[in-house]
Write an enzyme that holds these catalytic residues in place. Sequence first.
Site, PDB file in Angstrom:
ATOM      1  N   TRP A 187     -47.599  49.814  82.485  1.00 17.30           N
ATOM      2  CA  TRP A 187     -46.913  50.375  81.324  1.00 17.30           C
ATOM      3  C   TRP A 187     -47.656  49.927  80.077  1.00 17.30           C
ATOM      4  CZ3 TRP A 187     -44.240  47.643  77.333  1.00 17.30           C
ATOM      5  CH2 TRP A 187     -43.733  48.490  76.336  1.00 17.30           C
ATOM      6  N   GLU A 228     -46.647  54.342  84.265  1.00 16.40           N
ATOM      7  CA  GLU A 228     -45.285  54.510  83.758  1.00 16.40           C
ATOM      8  C   GLU A 228     -45.263  55.179  82.384  1.00 16.40           C
ATOM      9  OE1 GLU A 228     -41.381  51.696  82.676  1.00 16.40           O
ATOM     10  OE2 GLU A 228     -43.176  50.823  83.589  1.00 16.40           O
ATOM     11  N   LYS A 230     -43.274  56.943  78.883  1.00 17.21           N
ATOM     12  CA  LYS A 230     -42.195  56.612  77.962  1.00 17.21           C
ATOM     13  C   LYS A 230     -42.149  57.646  76.840  1.00 17.21           C
ATOM     14  CE  LYS A 230     -39.953  52.675  75.764  1.00 17.21           C
ATOM     15  NZ  LYS A 230     -39.943  51.207  75.615  1.00 17.21           N
ATOM     16  N   ASP A 296     -33.477  53.152  74.784  1.00 17.22           N
ATOM     17  CA  ASP A 296     -34.014  52.386  75.909  1.00 17.22           C
ATOM     18  C   ASP A 296     -33.621  50.924  75.776  1.00 17.22           C
ATOM     19  OD1 ASP A 296     -35.521  51.583  78.102  1.00 17.22           O
ATOM     20  OD2 ASP A 296     -37.341  51.345  76.913  1.00 17.22           O
ATOM     21  N   ASP A 328     -35.078  47.231  86.154  1.00 16.08           N
ATOM     22  CA  ASP A 328     -35.687  46.849  84.876  1.00 16.08           C
ATOM     23  C   ASP A 328     -34.602  46.791  83.799  1.00 16.08           C
ATOM     24  OD1 ASP A 328     -37.220  46.353  82.673  1.00 16.08           O
ATOM     25  OD2 ASP A 328     -38.402  48.193  82.776  1.00 16.08           O
TER      26      ASP A 328
END
Length: 427
Positions: A187, A228, A230, A296, A328
């Site tokens: 990430w 990952e 976002k 988030d 997470d």
Amino acid sequence: MTNSANIEQAFQLACEQYESLGVDVKAALDTLRRVAISVHCWQGDDVAGFEGDDGALGNGLAVTGNYPGRARTPGELRSDLELAYSLIPGKHRLNLHALYGEFDGPVDRDEIGVDHFQGWIDWSNSQGVSLDFNPSYFSHTKASDGFTLAHADSGIRQFWIDHGIACRKIAAAMGRAQGNACVNNFWVPDGYKDTPANRKAPRERLAASLDAIFAEALSPSETLDAVECKLFGIGSESYVVGSHEFYMGYAISRNKVLCLDAGHFHPTEVISDKISSALMYVPELLLHVSRGVRWDSDHVVTYSDELQAIMQEIVRGDYLDRVHIGLDFFDASINRVAAWTIGTRNALKALLAALLEPTEKLQQLEREGDFTARLARMEEQKTMPLGAIWNHYCQSSGVPVGAEWLEKVQQYEHQVMSKRSDVSAAV
């Protein structure tokens, strides 16, 4: 204390109800026992790590709360994890970030090696807990302007490329030691707070940096590379380089595992709806099961509609062998061991509920166009005696039933965690 005989009596009655619908409860429990959730280490210490600095977070990450007793050393973190695992049915994994190595002195991110994680490897072997891994592209001076692998400065990019290469070697060593693949998840927080003038160039740099990191072929029996996406972060509200579309395309074209985080999309989006689409084109998925509240915010996973939908999609699509389930979240406002326990038990409970669905019958009704019966059966399923099956599973796994686990956490907090201070301790 819960009466063992009453649990078994309730279990037998529940089995009869489920079996009347064509559900094989034993098969469901056997499947559940084989599922290993990857429990995230960073809940235990508020994402501080063990690099020896002040542990200040950055790059869009924020942990709120000041509940006493956070782990300050690898030894304390392992102790907390061991308690959490003892309260969760089944055998599960541990997800480590690169900043959780054991460093005798200053070691920069591009210089970390397997020796810095040998303590974790030895611990995992002693506990029978397999490891997953993550490079740490945050909380570092070379990430202070919000860019790492997509940075315009080639020197800074190379620093983070070298970090990624080092992390792949560490993950492969973990996989060799434990005899199964260590999922290594990338990430990257890179993005702009305000509207960029050039969206293209950072994405070209990010793709080139990732290609450099993944240039060496490593055995998939030792490590699996995951990427990952976002939508936005604090400080990158207007533009994130590694968007869903970027990483979906990257994972497809490079044959990588795609990571879907439940908090990384617009508040009206859900990852449960993306699972079947993504798995048409990527080999495997990594899920970061979290709970965003308005953004988030990584709240502790509760038994929500979306959690149930995620697990239903995995089971209904027969994807258990292609989906890696990880957690997470990080909450410093409550006991951290309790947070792990609540979140992981909820994830398993939701998966059990999905396994106890009459999936074949529901899909048959759908094929036949009998949507009335499909809806009716789905609604009736919601009041089936899941709790009785879950209690039996916990009891047969040798872990506390119901909320009995809380007493053990409270006792541990009084005897161990309450004696910790915010000052760093010896390992």
